[in-house]
Design an enzyme around this catalytic site. Structure first.
Site, mmCIF file in Angstrom:
data_model
loop_
_atom_site.group_PDB
_atom_site.id
_atom_site.type_symbol
_atom_site.label_atom_id
_atom_site.label_comp_id
_atom_site.label_asym_id
_atom_site.label_seq_id
_atom_site.Cartn_x
_atom_site.Cartn_y
_atom_site.Cartn_z
ATOM 1 N N GLY A 27 0.815 -1.215 0.000
ATOM 2 C CA GLY A 27 0.000 0.000 0.000
ATOM 3 C C GLY A 27 0.843 1.256 0.000
ATOM 4 N N HIS A 63 2.431 4.732 -4.849
ATOM 5 C CA HIS A 63 3.020 5.899 -5.517
ATOM 6 C C HIS A 63 3.184 5.576 -6.998
ATOM 7 C CE1 HIS A 63 6.655 3.521 -5.328
ATOM 8 N NE2 HIS A 63 6.567 3.467 -4.009
ATOM 9 N N GLU A 64 3.800 6.509 -7.727
ATOM 10 C CA GLU A 64 3.929 6.333 -9.185
ATOM 11 C C GLU A 64 4.661 5.047 -9.556
ATOM 12 O OE1 GLU A 64 2.613 7.991 -11.729
ATOM 13 O OE2 GLU A 64 1.561 9.233 -10.273
ATOM 14 N N GLY A 65 5.569 4.604 -8.691
ATOM 15 C CA GLY A 65 6.291 3.352 -8.965
ATOM 16 C C GLY A 65 5.310 2.186 -9.024
ATOM 17 N N HIS A 66 4.437 2.086 -7.999
ATOM 18 C CA HIS A 66 3.425 1.014 -8.009
ATOM 19 C C HIS A 66 2.519 1.153 -9.232
ATOM 20 C CE1 HIS A 66 4.035 1.390 -3.474
ATOM 21 N NE2 HIS A 66 4.346 0.140 -3.714
ATOM 22 N N GLY A 113 9.311 -4.099 -8.794
ATOM 23 C CA GLY A 113 10.166 -2.966 -9.147
ATOM 24 C C GLY A 113 11.619 -3.242 -8.755
ATOM 25 N N VAL A 162 11.153 3.717 -10.781
ATOM 26 C CA VAL A 162 10.575 5.010 -11.179
ATOM 27 C C VAL A 162 11.145 6.067 -10.236
ATOM 28 C CG1 VAL A 162 8.429 6.319 -11.473
ATOM 29 C CG2 VAL A 162 8.502 3.893 -12.049
ATOM 30 N N ARG A 192 8.398 5.088 1.760
ATOM 31 C CA ARG A 192 9.094 5.646 2.929
ATOM 32 C C ARG A 192 9.620 7.060 2.690
ATOM 33 N NH1 ARG A 192 10.456 -0.085 3.673
ATOM 34 N NH2 ARG A 192 9.713 -0.690 5.733
#
Ligand code: PAF
Length: 283
Positions: A30, A33-36, A149, A178, A189
């Site tokens: 959860g 962010h843009e990476g997920h 990632g 990303v 984090r």
């Protein structure tokens, strides 16, 4: 979007999906962010359906780590997932993942003991927790492809290795890190960083880029020499403690003696309010 809270309920939902329908899976804790979201987008492009899990897995946190304060922005997360047309969210309660008599652990030795798994860092228990929960999640979701990632390069290697060693046969898809415009790798984090720390944080990636430059334009420099230079550079970042900076082989994650590529430069640093990791693969 279907929200499913137990492995048994997920199995019932999964059974209804025709065998020829491809299912992409993005496991997360959860605080998306843009990476997920980039993993979800890739899964959407490559599969008919995408499943996301949100589970802040207690067994991968050490006793002095941030399990309790790990961000859990439920409403925001749901909004983001719905916007990406995710078919199902698996959101299990801890007791449904770890019932009272739970007693099996997956431990990938070797790979779990270096870098973040060394006793000076998070310790090997961290990757035991990751390997166990990811094995469970993939067995529950039974995905066609699972997306991870590469910011967590070691995590990806641990999962690839267990998939190979236990003949699980899952398709693990590596996805690029990303980054924020200033180079900081996206991470849930990062939200912990104070504004001063946030200003200094991109120096971690800049140091890795410098390491790559040293390796490629000075082939006579040994990994040991490069490591010393990078350590010096990282230690000049205000308020930072170096957890590790290592030059390792990208498969074994063991230290390399010679400047012979591929080399993974991996580093972890601790600010007062957050521990950050990053890596760069020098090909
Ligand atoms: O990378 C993460 O978010 C977690 O380690 C994972 C893979 C979801 C397992 O808890």
């Amino acid at each position: 979007m279907k929200i499913i809270k137990t492995p048994a309920a997920f199995a019932r939902w999964r059974q209804k999906i025709p065998a020829k329908t491809s299912v992409g899976f993005v496991p997360t804790m959860g605080a998306l962010h843009e990476g997920h979201l980039s993993l979800i987008e890739k899964s959407n492009r490559e599969n008919r359906l995408t499943v996301v899990s949100i589970f802040v897995n207690p067994t991968q946190f050490g006793p002095r780590e941030d399990f309790n304060r790990y961000p859990r922005p439920w409403v925001e997360d749901i909004r983001k997932l719905k916007k990406k047309n995710v078919a199902a969210l698996f959101y299990p309660a801890p007791e449904s993942m770890y019932p009272k008599d739970f007693s099996t652990e997956v431990f990938v030795s070797g790979l779990s003991k270096t870098l973040c798994g060394s006793i000076h860092s998070r310790g090997p228990g961290h990757f035991k927790g990751v390997a166990t929960v990811v094995t469970k999640l993939m067995n529950i979701v039974r995905p066609t492809r699972t997306y991870f990632g590469l910011k967590d390069f070691q995590q990806v290697r641990v999962i690839e290795q267990l998939n190979e060693d236990l003949n699980l046969g899952f398709k693990i898809i590596r996805c690029p890190t990303v980054r924020e415009p200033d180079g900081l790798a996206m991470s849930s984090r990062n939200a912990y960083l104070t504004s001063a720390e946030r200003r200094y944080a991109p120096q971690l990636y800049q140091t890795l880029l410098y390491g790559r430059k040293l390796l490629t334009s000075h082939p006579s420099k040994s990994p040991d020499q490069v490591q010393k230079i990078l350590k010096n550079r990282l230690s000049s970042i205000p308020d930072v403690k170096i957890d590790y900076v290592e030059l390792v082989h990208p498969r074994s994650l063991q230290k390399v003696e010679k400047n012979r590529r591929p080399i993974l430069i991996a580093a972890a640093v601790k600010f007062k309010s957050a521990r950050l990791i990053d890596n760069i693969l020098v090909k």
